[in-house]
Design a protein around this motif. Structure first.
Motif, short mmCIF file in Angstrom:
data_model
loop_
_atom_site.label_atom_id
_atom_site.label_comp_id
_atom_site.label_asym_id
_atom_site.label_seq_id
_atom_site.Cartn_x
_atom_site.Cartn_y
_atom_site.Cartn_z
N GLU A 213 0.96 -1.10 0.00
CA GLU A 213 -0.05 0.06 0.18
C GLU A 213 0.79 1.07 0.07
N ALA A 214 2.11 1.19 0.72
CA ALA A 214 2.68 2.35 0.86
C ALA A 214 3.56 2.65 -0.43
N LEU A 215 3.96 1.49 -1.22
CA LEU A 215 4.72 1.71 -2.44
C LEU A 215 3.83 2.17 -3.57
N GLU A 216 2.32 1.66 -3.61
CA GLU A 216 1.60 2.16 -4.47
C GLU A 216 1.08 3.75 -4.28
N ARG A 217 1.15 4.21 -2.83
CA ARG A 217 0.90 5.58 -2.73
C ARG A 217 1.97 6.37 -2.96
N LEU A 218 3.31 6.06 -2.73
CA LEU A 218 4.26 7.07 -2.97
C LEU A 218 4.67 6.89 -4.48
N GLU A 220 2.04 7.21 -6.73
CA GLU A 220 0.94 8.09 -6.75
C GLU A 220 1.51 9.75 -6.65
N LEU A 221 2.04 9.93 -5.35
CA LEU A 221 2.68 11.12 -4.87
C LEU A 221 3.60 11.47 -5.86
N ALA A 222 4.50 10.62 -6.32
CA ALA A 222 5.87 10.99 -7.29
C ALA A 222 5.09 11.36 -8.81
N GLU A 223 3.99 11.24 -9.35
CA GLU A 223 3.50 11.28 -10.66
C GLU A 223 3.76 12.64 -11.05
N PRO A 224 3.15 13.82 -10.20
CA PRO A 224 3.23 14.97 -10.87
C PRO A 224 4.51 15.59 -11.39
N THR A 225 5.75 15.26 -10.38
CA THR A 225 7.02 15.83 -10.66
C THR A 225 7.95 14.78 -11.17
N GLY A 226 7.66 13.55 -10.96
CA GLY A 226 8.76 12.60 -11.13
C GLY A 226 9.71 12.13 -10.11
N THR A 229 10.52 13.10 -3.87
CA THR A 229 10.84 13.85 -2.54
C THR A 229 10.60 15.18 -2.59
N ASP A 230 9.73 15.56 -3.76
CA ASP A 230 9.12 16.92 -3.81
C ASP A 230 8.03 16.95 -3.03
N VAL A 231 7.55 16.02 -2.61
CA VAL A 231 6.16 15.82 -1.62
C VAL A 231 6.55 15.28 -0.36
N VAL A 232 7.18 13.96 -0.19
CA VAL A 232 7.43 13.35 0.87
C VAL A 232 9.13 13.53 1.35
N GLY A 233 9.03 13.92 2.72
CA GLY A 233 10.44 14.20 3.26
C GLY A 233 11.14 13.03 3.72
N VAL A 234 10.61 11.98 4.19
CA VAL A 234 11.26 10.79 4.57
C VAL A 234 9.98 9.59 4.83
N LEU A 235 10.50 8.59 4.66
CA LEU A 235 9.49 7.31 5.08
C LEU A 235 10.08 6.62 6.47
N VAL A 236 9.21 6.44 7.29
CA VAL A 236 9.49 5.67 8.48
C VAL A 236 8.77 4.33 8.23
N SER A 237 9.36 3.34 8.16
CA SER A 237 8.76 2.10 7.86
C SER A 237 8.98 0.82 8.91
N ASP A 238 7.89 0.17 9.28
CA ASP A 238 7.94 -1.04 9.90
C ASP A 238 8.77 -2.17 8.89
N ILE A 239 9.09 -3.21 9.69
CA ILE A 239 9.66 -4.34 8.60
C ILE A 239 8.73 -5.14 8.48
N GLU A 240 8.05 -6.07 9.51
CA GLU A 240 7.13 -6.95 9.57
C GLU A 240 5.71 -6.53 8.98
N ALA A 251 13.93 -1.93 -0.78
CA ALA A 251 14.30 -2.32 -2.00
C ALA A 251 13.94 -1.95 -3.35
N GLU A 252 12.54 -1.99 -3.27
CA GLU A 252 11.71 -1.36 -4.41
C GLU A 252 11.84 -0.07 -4.72
N ILE A 253 11.98 0.77 -3.42
CA ILE A 253 12.02 2.36 -3.32
C ILE A 253 13.37 2.55 -4.04
N LYS A 254 14.54 2.06 -3.64
CA LYS A 254 15.73 2.43 -4.16
C LYS A 254 16.01 1.91 -5.51
#
Length: 307
Positions: A213-218, A220-226, A229-240, A251-254
């Motif tokens: 869900e996070a990956l899909e939303r991120l 979406e947020l990236a679409e306007p500018t490509g 990071t123009d919209v999101v400052g940092v991701l805080v993510s659980d592992i499990e 890994a998908e983000i990077k």
């Protein structure tokens, strides 16, 4: 020593493959439950328990194991079920959550299974233990329930979620208030803990219930500018997390051009040498064990908008 290193290497191969190992156990009835093997230190027949005055009613007593005193929580009672009566035939799962070692009293322990996080799904609505479930999966045509242990522990001993006055006074330059902090965590309790801890930074927060869900939303947020990071400052993510774990999300983000500049802070109740190896392998920027509000806020402030 070589045996330990081999074990570490074998487990780090799971990174990026969205895999995990579950220890299966039962409480009072036929229903099977699962816990991530990485959180388990050991499993043993329940030793004699010592009662201590004024313990929470869900804590059956303390056990003295290898020179350490460990609280033992009746996991059946903690999830609204019946008390496990005969502790002499029960087992204790010794696990580490949120920087502390806990003992969980269970009726029986079965086996370890290897599975994929994409086979771990959010809990269905209307199940009897819905408020204590964080995920479910199917093994041999049987539903396996995965409990929200952070919720259970928080009900027994609530965590402080506010950053200290000293930290607030040290905040010199507020991060860009136009950007958001994105949180990915399957535990509603953990999401709320993180939100409360980060309000001191005065930033907008958006949250997702799992890695997919996070990956899909991120994206979406990236679409306007490509560039997300123009919209999101940092991701805080659980592992499990169900469907996609935090390692695979990172890994998908990077490996996604419009997301690759995003700083990722892994914030988890898991700890140990395996995690450090995994964090480096997937390219996360930071790793923090749950839960210390000042450390979390400090890490967010450090990486916020830092491309």
């Amino acid at each position: 020593m070589s045996g330990i290193l081999d074990s570490v290497n074998q487990r780090t191969q799971l990174v990026g493959q969205n895999r995990l190992e579950l220890l299966l156990f039962k409480l009072n009835g036929r229903q099977r439950f699962g816990i991530n093997v990485f959180k388990v230190r050991e499993v043993l027949q329940c030793p004699p328990l010592t009662s201590i005055p004024k313990l929470n009613e869900l804590v059956r007593g303390v056990a003295h194991i290898r020179g350490q005193t460990i609280s033992v929580i009746d996991l059946s009672m903690a999830t609204g079920g019946k008390r496990i009566e005969d502790v002499s035939t029960a087992f204790i799962i010794i696990a580490e959550y949120n920087r502390s070692v806990q003992g969980f009293l269970v009726g029986s322990v079965e086996r370890i299974i290897n599975t994929n996080w994409d086979a771990i799904m959010p809990p269905p609505q209307g199940t009897g233990r819905a408020s204590y479930l964080t995920a479910v999966t199917e093994v041999e045509n049987e539903l396996i329930e995965i409990l929200d242990v952070e919720k259970i522990l928080n009900e027994i001993s609530p965590l402080n979620t506010e950053v200290s006055d000293d930290f607030v006074s040290e905040i010199e330059n507020a991060p860009d208030e136009e950007k958001i902090i994105f949180i990915a965590d399957d535990s509603s309790v953990a999401r709320n803990q993180v939100k409360k801890a980060l309000t001191a930074l005065g930033l907008k927060i958006e949250a997702a219930k799992n890695g997919l869900e996070a990956l899909e939303r991120l994206k979406e947020l990236a679409e306007p500018t490509g560039d997300v990071t123009d919209v999101v400052g940092v991701l805080v993510s659980d592992i499990e997390m169900p469907e996609m774990d935090g390692y695979t999300l990172t890994a998908e983000i990077k490996n996604t051009p419009e997301l690759e500049k995003l700083r990722v802070v892994l914030h988890t109740s898991l700890s140990g040498v395996f995690n450090q190896a995994m964090v480096k392998k997937v390219g996360a920027d930071d790793f923090i064990a749950k839960f210390h509000p000042d450390e979390l806020a400090s890490a967010v402030q450090k990486w916020f908008g830092n491309k």
